[in-house]
Design a protein around this motif. Structure first.
Motif, PDB file in Angstrom:
ATOM      1  N   UNK A 282      -9.293 -14.504 -76.408  1.00 37.68           N
ATOM      2  CA  UNK A 282      -9.717 -15.840 -76.003  1.00 37.68           C
ATOM      3  C   UNK A 282     -10.002 -15.814 -74.508  1.00 37.68           C
ATOM      4  N   UNK A 283     -10.910 -16.670 -74.067  1.00 36.99           N
ATOM      5  CA  UNK A 283     -11.423 -16.614 -72.705  1.00 36.99           C
ATOM      6  C   UNK A 283     -10.331 -16.662 -71.647  1.00 36.99           C
ATOM      7  N   UNK A 284      -9.313 -17.500 -71.865  1.00 37.53           N
ATOM      8  CA  UNK A 284      -8.301 -17.706 -70.822  1.00 37.53           C
ATOM      9  C   UNK A 284      -7.027 -16.892 -71.054  1.00 37.53           C
ATOM     10  N   UNK A 285      -7.081 -15.963 -71.981  1.00 34.71           N
ATOM     11  CA  UNK A 285      -5.946 -15.050 -72.155  1.00 34.71           C
ATOM     12  C   UNK A 285      -6.354 -13.704 -71.568  1.00 34.71           C
ATOM     13  N   UNK A 286      -5.723 -13.318 -70.448  1.00 32.33           N
ATOM     14  CA  UNK A 286      -6.206 -12.169 -69.687  1.00 32.33           C
ATOM     15  C   UNK A 286      -5.217 -11.007 -69.589  1.00 32.33           C
ATOM     16  N   UNK A 287      -4.232 -10.947 -70.482  1.00 28.76           N
ATOM     17  CA  UNK A 287      -3.292  -9.828 -70.443  1.00 28.76           C
ATOM     18  C   UNK A 287      -4.011  -8.532 -70.821  1.00 28.76           C
ATOM     19  N   UNK A 288      -4.024  -7.551 -69.895  1.00 27.34           N
ATOM     20  CA  UNK A 288      -4.794  -6.331 -70.103  1.00 27.34           C
ATOM     21  C   UNK A 288      -4.217  -5.442 -71.198  1.00 27.34           C
ATOM     22  N   UNK A 289      -2.901  -5.529 -71.424  1.00 25.28           N
ATOM     23  CA  UNK A 289      -2.307  -4.643 -72.429  1.00 25.28           C
ATOM     24  C   UNK A 289      -2.813  -4.951 -73.835  1.00 25.28           C
ATOM     25  N   UNK A 290      -3.258  -6.198 -74.069  1.00 22.06           N
ATOM     26  CA  UNK A 290      -3.613  -6.579 -75.440  1.00 22.06           C
ATOM     27  C   UNK A 290      -4.866  -5.855 -75.942  1.00 22.06           C
ATOM     28  N   UNK A 291      -6.003  -5.893 -75.224  1.00 20.71           N
ATOM     29  CA  UNK A 291      -7.165  -5.141 -75.735  1.00 20.71           C
ATOM     30  C   UNK A 291      -6.899  -3.638 -75.787  1.00 20.71           C
ATOM     31  N   UNK A 292      -6.155  -3.116 -74.812  1.00 21.14           N
ATOM     32  CA  UNK A 292      -5.847  -1.682 -74.862  1.00 21.14           C
ATOM     33  C   UNK A 292      -4.993  -1.366 -76.093  1.00 21.14           C
ATOM     34  N   UNK A 293      -3.958  -2.192 -76.308  1.00 21.89           N
ATOM     35  CA  UNK A 293      -3.076  -1.969 -77.446  1.00 21.89           C
ATOM     36  C   UNK A 293      -3.789  -2.102 -78.778  1.00 21.89           C
ATOM     37  N   UNK A 294      -4.712  -3.074 -78.870  1.00 24.18           N
ATOM     38  CA  UNK A 294      -5.449  -3.253 -80.126  1.00 24.18           C
ATOM     39  C   UNK A 294      -6.398  -2.082 -80.377  1.00 24.18           C
ATOM     40  N   UNK A 295      -6.961  -1.502 -79.310  1.00 22.85           N
ATOM     41  CA  UNK A 295      -7.799  -0.310 -79.492  1.00 22.85           C
ATOM     42  C   UNK A 295      -6.975   0.837 -80.059  1.00 22.85           C
ATOM     43  N   UNK A 296      -5.767   0.997 -79.552  1.00 25.34           N
ATOM     44  CA  UNK A 296      -4.903   2.056 -80.071  1.00 25.34           C
ATOM     45  C   UNK A 296      -4.506   1.767 -81.522  1.00 25.34           C
ATOM     46  N   UNK A 297      -4.362   0.495 -81.854  1.00 23.09           N
ATOM     47  CA  UNK A 297      -4.039   0.143 -83.237  1.00 23.09           C
ATOM     48  C   UNK A 297      -5.199   0.513 -84.158  1.00 23.09           C
ATOM     49  N   UNK A 298      -6.427   0.244 -83.712  1.00 24.69           N
ATOM     50  CA  UNK A 298      -7.600   0.620 -84.500  1.00 24.69           C
ATOM     51  C   UNK A 298      -7.703   2.137 -84.629  1.00 24.69           C
ATOM     52  N   UNK A 299      -7.351   2.841 -83.543  1.00 19.82           N
ATOM     53  CA  UNK A 299      -7.354   4.304 -83.598  1.00 19.82           C
ATOM     54  C   UNK A 299      -6.276   4.812 -84.537  1.00 19.82           C
ATOM     55  N   UNK A 300      -5.164   4.105 -84.604  1.00 18.42           N
ATOM     56  CA  UNK A 300      -4.078   4.505 -85.492  1.00 18.42           C
ATOM     57  C   UNK A 300      -4.493   4.368 -86.958  1.00 18.42           C
TER      58      UNK A 300
END
Length: 323
Positions: A282-300
């Motif tokens: 969401x536009x106003x949620x800017x925690x950087x760990x979330x997109x990085x973590x979700x990419x690793x989840x997709x890789x998993x």
């Protein structure tokens, strides 16, 4: 005559700012009711507040009490000059009949009722109390001197902004212990990073991102601030971004590139995706760990990968595990 009264007065006198007319209010909060005609009752806020009468009663108690436990405090109080006494007692306030600690949450909710997001009141209050407890610990440890009303208002506004249509509530950072990191060392997404020779430290940081993103999404779902469908749409956006960057990688990679060049290209792709934290759920949620973590989840899950031949590596890994 109360021992608690004189202990509190002694604690205030120990600050060496008893005669500062611009100093903070000195407040006693109690669930009990002050006895009518007592110094405590004379220090209640309101039109009947009478610091002069409270001073007279306190001086009288200090002289007449025979308590050995309060003797030193009473003596120190009486040794103050009349002008210092007047300023000191003038800063004292008694908030008697205050809610018991078990009733505080209800009382605060009542004060904030128009600000609480409908259906998400518990989550809002959990965040607010978490912030408050953190500030209290800082106060008790002497790390800060006080908390002012503007700070409280700012934090309430910050939390409230997280419940707009384009924001999400932020949870307190999840502490990831070494034992948790060890549990993930054999996960597929970790193998994927090893195939492009990602360093052990970066792998550890990736596990932390993966774990925090998983916990954060689970909390949102549990608190009903987001649904599986929205998370699914976000994962598809991440996967589309990966597909685009992967095509760029393959375009630049020579057909006869050796294994080392392929690993370097995969490492570059991984770094690129880890740097694109502006792709937010969401536009106003800017925690950087979330997109990085979700990419690793997709890789998993094997939906995305970093090495140019990651599918072949995945097949080999699955065959090895099935043996």
């Amino acid at each position: 005559m109360s021992i608690d009264w004189w202990r509190t007065i002694q604690a205030w006198m120990d600050t060496d700012i008893v005669d500062d007319p611009n100093g903070p209010k000195l407040i006693i909060v109690t669930t009990q009711r002050a006895t009518p005609g007592s110094a405590a009752s004379a220090l209640r806020p309101g039109p009947d507040r009478n610091p002069a009468e409270a001073l007279r009663l306190l001086c009288e108690a200090a002289r007449n009490s025979t308590s050995k436990e309060t003797a030193n405090s009473r003596q120190a109080f009486l040794e103050l000059t009349p002008s210092r006494m007047k300023v000191f007692v003038g800063r004292m306030h008694v908030l008697d009949g205050s809610p018991a600690i078990s009733d505080l949450d209800h009382a605060v909710r009542a004060e904030l009722s128009i600000l609480l997001p409908m259906g998400q009141e518990d989550q809002f209050m959990h965040q607010l109390w978490g912030w408050w407890y953190g500030r209290v610990i800082e106060l008790l440890c002497g790390q800060v001197k006080g908390i002012n009303g503007l700070q409280v208002k700012h934090e309430i506004d910050e939390i409230k902004a997280q419940y707009s249509d384009q924001a999400l509530p932020k949870s307190a950072p999840v502490e990831v212990e070494s034992s948790i990191i060890s549990d993930y060392l054999d996960h597929v997404f970790v193998h994927q990073m090893r195939w492009v020779e990602w360093s052990p430290k970066l792998i550890e940081l990736a596990i932390i991102d993966y774990y925090r993103a998983y916990v954060q999404a689970a909390r949102w779902i549990e608190d009903r601030v987001i649904g599986y469908d929205e998370i699914g749409r976000y994962e598809r956006r991440l996967q589309e971004e990966w597909e685009r960057e992967r095509e760029y990688m393959l375009l630049e990679l020579a057909p006869d590139a050796n294994d080392d060049a392929r690993r370097r290209a995969g490492a570059k792709l991984l770094k690129t995706l880890m740097s694109q934290t502006q792709l937010r759920i969401r536009t106003r949620y800017d925690e950087a760990f979330f997109p990085r973590g979700k990419c690793h989840e997709l890789a998993d899950l094997g939906h995305i990968g970093w090495h140019p031949e990651f599918q072949n590596h995945l097949e080999s890994l699955l065959l090895k595990e099935s043996v």
